[in-house]
Design an enzyme around this catalytic site. Sequence first.
Site, PDB file in Angstrom:
ATOM      1  N   ARG A  87       1.002  -0.920  -0.484  1.00 16.66           N
ATOM      2  CA  ARG A  87       0.450  -0.030  -0.061  1.00 16.66           C
ATOM      3  C   ARG A  87       0.975   1.448   0.007  1.00 16.66           C
ATOM      4  NH1 ARG A  87      -4.085  -1.457  -2.809  1.00 16.66           N
ATOM      5  NH2 ARG A  87      -5.558  -3.000  -1.367  1.00 16.66           N
ATOM      6  N   GLU A  90       1.417   1.506  -3.608  1.00 19.31           N
ATOM      7  CA  GLU A  90       0.949   1.801  -4.588  1.00 19.31           C
ATOM      8  C   GLU A  90       0.605   3.527  -3.663  1.00 19.31           C
ATOM      9  OE1 GLU A  90      -3.125   1.042  -3.246  1.00 19.31           O
ATOM     10  OE2 GLU A  90      -4.145   0.617  -5.323  1.00 19.31           O
ATOM     11  N   SER A 113      15.689  15.150   1.348  1.00 18.15           N
ATOM     12  CA  SER A 113      16.661  14.158   1.916  1.00 18.15           C
ATOM     13  C   SER A 113      16.222  12.517   2.918  1.00 18.15           C
ATOM     14  CB  SER A 113      17.703  14.915   3.204  1.00 18.15           C
ATOM     15  OG  SER A 113      18.281  13.955   3.388  1.00 18.15           O
TER      16      SER A 113
END
Length: 146
Positions: A87, A90, A113
């Site tokens: 997820r 995703e 960073s």
Amino acid sequence: MTKLEMTETIMAAKKSSGLGWEAISEKVGLGSVFLTSACLGMNSLKPEPADKLCEVLGLDATVSEALQAFPNKKWDQIVPTDPLIYRLYEVVGVYGETIKEIVGEKFGDGIMSAIDFSMDIDKEENPAGDRVVITMNGKFLPYKSW
């Protein structure tokens, strides 16, 4: 019109307009992250905001129709199968280009960073279902010219 053609048309109109995502989203009445993601083809819009976006950018009805089409949230990445980690991949796959666009507008050409970086993971209790809150905080590093 394909989602790719739609995105190219929107990006050209956005550039010509001189408006940033936040200004466009205020005129359309949606959050800038969601609206940007829809314009990049990773989400769809309801008819009213799709038409409003086209009005703001001077685009025709074919763009509005493409904005309303359901997206194919697919990207060329090999991802892990662990559901939680998947997820997160995703989220980056769907919203990564959106994040890059908005960070670019706010900071310029550069990266966040992962060394000078912190992340907090919190739980927000919610009657509709508890929420996972992930806050990432990284120093902005502009690209250097030489």
